[in-house]
Scaffold this motif. Structure first.
Motif, PDB file in Angstrom:
ATOM      1  N   GLN A  21       0.826  -1.211   0.021  1.00 41.18           N
ATOM      2  CA  GLN A  21      -0.088  -0.013  -0.176  1.00 41.18           C
ATOM      3  C   GLN A  21       0.922   1.222   0.021  1.00 41.18           C
ATOM      4  O   GLN A  21       1.941   1.230   0.685  1.00 41.18           O
ATOM      5  CB  GLN A  21      -0.815   0.154   1.427  1.00 41.18           C
ATOM      6  CG  GLN A  21      -1.629  -1.263   1.548  1.00 41.18           C
ATOM      7  CD  GLN A  21      -2.944  -1.550   1.190  1.00 41.18           C
ATOM      8  OE1 GLN A  21      -3.623  -0.462   1.234  1.00 41.18           O
ATOM      9  NE2 GLN A  21      -3.319  -2.527   0.834  1.00 41.18           N
ATOM     10  N   ALA A  34      -2.864  -9.157   4.356  1.00 39.03           N
ATOM     11  CA  ALA A  34      -4.254  -9.766   4.194  1.00 39.03           C
ATOM     12  C   ALA A  34      -4.373 -11.336   4.817  1.00 39.03           C
ATOM     13  O   ALA A  34      -5.518 -11.712   5.358  1.00 39.03           O
ATOM     14  CB  ALA A  34      -4.846  -9.713   2.911  1.00 39.03           C
ATOM     15  N   SER A  54     -14.761  -7.379   9.541  1.00 39.47           N
ATOM     16  CA  SER A  54     -14.206  -7.048   8.254  1.00 39.47           C
ATOM     17  C   SER A  54     -12.815  -6.684   8.127  1.00 39.47           C
ATOM     18  O   SER A  54     -12.186  -6.265   9.035  1.00 39.47           O
ATOM     19  CB  SER A  54     -15.137  -5.510   8.021  1.00 39.47           C
ATOM     20  OG  SER A  54     -14.994  -5.110   6.675  1.00 39.47           O
ATOM     21  N   GLY A  55     -12.474  -6.909   7.012  1.00 38.72           N
ATOM     22  CA  GLY A  55     -10.924  -7.018   6.752  1.00 38.72           C
ATOM     23  C   GLY A  55      -9.910  -8.068   7.341  1.00 38.72           C
ATOM     24  O   GLY A  55      -8.644  -7.940   7.151  1.00 38.72           O
ATOM     25  N   GLY A  57      -9.336 -10.867   6.035  1.00 36.65           N
ATOM     26  CA  GLY A  57      -8.815 -11.665   5.197  1.00 36.65           C
ATOM     27  C   GLY A  57      -9.598 -13.004   4.588  1.00 36.65           C
ATOM     28  O   GLY A  57      -9.274 -13.811   3.732  1.00 36.65           O
ATOM     29  N   LYS A  58     -10.982 -12.854   5.016  1.00 38.80           N
ATOM     30  CA  LYS A  58     -11.941 -13.730   4.485  1.00 38.80           C
ATOM     31  C   LYS A  58     -11.923 -14.065   2.858  1.00 38.80           C
ATOM     32  O   LYS A  58     -11.764 -15.267   2.472  1.00 38.80           O
ATOM     33  CB  LYS A  58     -13.259 -13.604   5.067  1.00 38.80           C
ATOM     34  CG  LYS A  58     -13.446 -13.553   6.685  1.00 38.80           C
ATOM     35  CD  LYS A  58     -14.792 -13.547   7.149  1.00 38.80           C
ATOM     36  CE  LYS A  58     -15.336 -12.400   6.653  1.00 38.80           C
ATOM     37  NZ  LYS A  58     -14.893 -10.991   7.192  1.00 38.80           N
ATOM     38  N   SER A  59     -12.129 -12.926   2.403  1.00 42.37           N
ATOM     39  CA  SER A  59     -12.528 -13.056   0.888  1.00 42.37           C
ATOM     40  C   SER A  59     -11.186 -13.439   0.262  1.00 42.37           C
ATOM     41  O   SER A  59     -11.147 -14.225  -0.690  1.00 42.37           O
ATOM     42  CB  SER A  59     -12.922 -11.736   0.300  1.00 42.37           C
ATOM     43  OG  SER A  59     -14.235 -11.305   0.946  1.00 42.37           O
ATOM     44  N   THR A  60      -9.994 -12.871   0.853  1.00 40.55           N
ATOM     45  CA  THR A  60      -8.644 -13.136   0.115  1.00 40.55           C
ATOM     46  C   THR A  60      -8.459 -14.642   0.141  1.00 40.55           C
ATOM     47  O   THR A  60      -7.992 -15.293  -0.633  1.00 40.55           O
ATOM     48  CB  THR A  60      -7.594 -12.362   1.094  1.00 40.55           C
ATOM     49  OG1 THR A  60      -7.867 -10.925   0.934  1.00 40.55           O
ATOM     50  CG2 THR A  60      -6.379 -12.390   0.337  1.00 40.55           C
ATOM     51  N   HIS A 217     -20.448 -13.105   7.763  1.00 37.39           N
ATOM     52  CA  HIS A 217     -20.409 -12.485   9.229  1.00 37.39           C
ATOM     53  C   HIS A 217     -21.549 -12.756  10.245  1.00 37.39           C
ATOM     54  O   HIS A 217     -21.478 -12.524  11.237  1.00 37.39           O
ATOM     55  CB  HIS A 217     -21.119 -10.875   8.968  1.00 37.39           C
ATOM     56  CG  HIS A 217     -19.825  -9.895   8.461  1.00 37.39           C
ATOM     57  ND1 HIS A 217     -19.683  -9.511   7.030  1.00 37.39           N
ATOM     58  CD2 HIS A 217     -18.839  -9.576   9.041  1.00 37.39           C
ATOM     59  CE1 HIS A 217     -18.562  -8.753   6.930  1.00 37.39           C
ATOM     60  NE2 HIS A 217     -18.129  -8.731   8.046  1.00 37.39           N
TER      61      HIS A 217
HETATM   62  N1  LIG Z   1      -6.843  -5.722  -3.665  1.00 36.60           N
HETATM   63  C1  LIG Z   1      -6.271  -5.260  -2.551  1.00 36.60           C
HETATM   64  N2  LIG Z   1      -5.429  -4.488  -2.741  1.00 36.60           N
HETATM   65  C2  LIG Z   1      -5.148  -3.820  -1.692  1.00 36.60           C
HETATM   66  N3  LIG Z   1      -5.462  -4.388  -0.309  1.00 36.60           N
HETATM   67  C3  LIG Z   1      -6.471  -5.289  -0.470  1.00 36.60           C
HETATM   68  C4  LIG Z   1      -6.873  -5.863  -1.387  1.00 36.60           C
HETATM   69  N4  LIG Z   1      -7.736  -7.000  -1.167  1.00 36.60           N
HETATM   70  C5  LIG Z   1      -7.764  -6.819   0.063  1.00 36.60           C
HETATM   71  N5  LIG Z   1      -6.952  -6.238   0.691  1.00 36.60           N
HETATM   72  C6  LIG Z   1      -6.731  -5.747   2.244  1.00 36.60           C
HETATM   73  O1  LIG Z   1      -6.553  -7.107   2.705  1.00 36.60           O
HETATM   74  C7  LIG Z   1      -7.429  -7.241   4.222  1.00 36.60           C
HETATM   75  C8  LIG Z   1      -8.164  -8.330   3.779  1.00 36.60           C
HETATM   76  O2  LIG Z   1      -9.119  -8.145   3.144  1.00 36.60           O
HETATM   77  P1  LIG Z   1     -10.454  -9.007   2.699  1.00 36.60           P
HETATM   78  O3  LIG Z   1     -11.195  -8.325   1.542  1.00 36.60           O
HETATM   79  O4  LIG Z   1      -9.688 -10.537   2.694  1.00 36.60           O
HETATM   80  O5  LIG Z   1     -11.210  -9.166   4.101  1.00 36.60           O
HETATM   81  P2  LIG Z   1     -12.615  -9.870   4.247  1.00 36.60           P
HETATM   82  O6  LIG Z   1     -12.478 -10.289   5.936  1.00 36.60           O
HETATM   83  O7  LIG Z   1     -13.334 -10.566   3.324  1.00 36.60           O
HETATM   84  O8  LIG Z   1     -13.424  -8.391   4.684  1.00 36.60           O
HETATM   85  P3  LIG Z   1     -14.915  -8.001   4.622  1.00 36.60           P
HETATM   86  O9  LIG Z   1     -15.801  -8.900   5.613  1.00 36.60           O
HETATM   87  O10 LIG Z   1     -15.303  -6.400   4.704  1.00 36.60           O
HETATM   88  O11 LIG Z   1     -15.478  -8.640   3.189  1.00 36.60           O
HETATM   89  C9  LIG Z   1      -7.834  -5.732   4.196  1.00 36.60           C
HETATM   90  O12 LIG Z   1      -7.044  -5.158   5.146  1.00 36.60           O
HETATM   91  C10 LIG Z   1      -7.997  -5.298   2.771  1.00 36.60           C
HETATM   92  O13 LIG Z   1      -7.973  -3.896   2.984  1.00 36.60           O
END
Ligand SMILES: Nc1ncnc2c1ncn2[C@@H]1O[C@H](COP(=O)(O)OP(=O)(O)OP(=O)(O)O)[C@@H](O)[C@H]1O
Ligand SMILES: [Mg+2]
Length: 336
Positions: A21, A34, A54-55, A57-60, A217
């Motif tokens: 970042q 993440a 939120s954030g 790392g679930k979606s990652t 969630h």
């Molecule tokens: N493409 C990206 N570029 C930069 N940072 C990212 C990217 N994708 C995710 N992040 C960062 O990585 C971290 C994990 O994000 P992620 O989307 O996996 O979380 P999440 O658990 O799915 O959140 P949510 O519940 O809001 O969907 C966060 O800090 C997010 O800002």
């Protein structure tokens, strides 16, 4: 209860993903981790729920397990093959067997094309059935997800949110996947509709022996649907185990706090006081040393800042990363 021996379908090992970042006018680059040190195995037919704020790392994690994003380090084996080491055509062949369902089906549906044409996309791309059998197969898929036959000729905007999610699920099922990542698939739906879509996913999982990574969630939905639970905090797994254990007698204070902040899911056992999750989530760019949860943890002590706690066994298939963790045991009188 699992009666047959579990057969691993997907195995993620040592997964980490960082996103560089840029910050401020000086443009120093800082990394967001993440995902860190994540190991996750999913058996055929198993539904694993991923929860956390939120954030975290679930979606990652979901995208990497599906091969849609590459980890910075680590590997994902699907049916014994290293996803990120495959050639393009080999990877494409495996892609048929893995599908994603998103929170917002509109994002993946084309407003201009009929529902049937869109369900047929995967059938064509992956040659699932001969061309002349496509209409029959589309009708079968529509029926499987509970859409009426006349839905096939209509366009996505003519449907409610729940019906649109059924269309997205039919599209995902068209390629006959073994593994589905469902990322908040019911969060955008009315509560009354959520249960219907969750029940559909449960039926499909059973009928098709699907493995599922279910990101949500909503702890109620996860408890209802999932065999096993993974709890994440700032990119790491802090607890994982059978749903009844993790939700019934959580070993990690974060899991306990999550449950306590959810009305009607307060766990029994050791009482850590009547709290909801205190404090702010730390920045993922600058997580606390040692256990990242320690800044919000009622049990924290100086040792928690020293090292990241390992995921230690708490019971069969159950692990938690907390030096003070221990499964909550019923009070047994000390022997005299
Ligand atoms: N493409 C990206 N570029 C930069 N940072 C990212 C990217 N994708 C995710 N992040 C960062 O990585 C971290 C994990 O994000 P992620 O989307 O996996 O979380 P999440 O658990 O799915 O959140 P949510 O519940 O809001 O969907 C966060 O800090 C997010 O800002
Ligand atoms: Mg997400």
């Amino acid at each position: 209860m699992q009666t047959e021996p579990e057969q691993t379908l997907i195995e993620g090992r040592g997964l980490a993903r960082n996103f560089p970042q840029r910050r401020g006018l000086l443009g120093q680059a800082r990394d967001v981790w993440a995902l860190r040190d994540v190991n996750l195995t999913i058996a055929r037919g198993e539904t694993v729920g991923v929860v956390g704020e939120s954030g975290c790392g679930k979606s990652t994690l979901g995208r990497i397990m599906l091969g849609l994003d590459e980890p910075t380090t680590g590997t994902v084996d699907f049916d014994g093959r290293d996803l990120f080491a495959l050639s393009g055509p080999e990877r494409r062949k495996l892609a048929r067997r893995m599908q994603m369902v998103f929170q917002d089906p509109f994002g993946s549906l084309d407003p201009r094309r009929s529902v049937g044409a869109q369900i047929a996309d995967g059938l064509r791309t992956h040659d699932i059935v001969p061309a002349n059998e496509i209409p029959t197969e589309v009708a079968r898929l529509a029926q499987q997800v509970g859409l009426s036959h006349d839905a096939i000729n209509r366009r996505p905007h003519e449907f409610s949110g729940g019906q649109r999610q059924r269309i997205a699920i039919a599209r995902a099922l068209a390629t006959r996947p073994d593994f589905i990542v469902a990322d908040e698939p019911v969060s955008a739906l009315d509560v009354s509709i959520q249960a219907q879509v969750v029940n559909l996913l449960m039926d499909l999982r059973r009928d098709l022996n699907l493995a599922m990574l279910f990101i949500s969630h909503d702890l109620h939905v996860v408890r209802h649907l999932c065999n096993r639970i993974v709890v994440m905090y700032l990119g790491r797994i802090v607890e994982e185990g059978p749903a009844d254990k993790v939700f019934g007698s959580p070993a990690h204070p974060y899991t306990r706090a999550l449950l306590e902040s959810t009305p009607s899911m307060k766990p029994t056992g050791r009482d850590l006081g009547d709290r909801v999750l205190p404090g702010e989530l730390p920045s993922p760019m600058n997580p606390p040393s040692g256990c990242a949860f320690r800044t919000r943890c009622p049990l924290a002590e100086p040792a928690c800042a020293q090292a990241v706690p390992p995921l230690d066994p708490q019971g069969p298939g159950w692990r938690a990363a907390c030096i003070k963790a221990g499964p909550v045991k019923p009070a047994i009188p000390e022997p005299a």
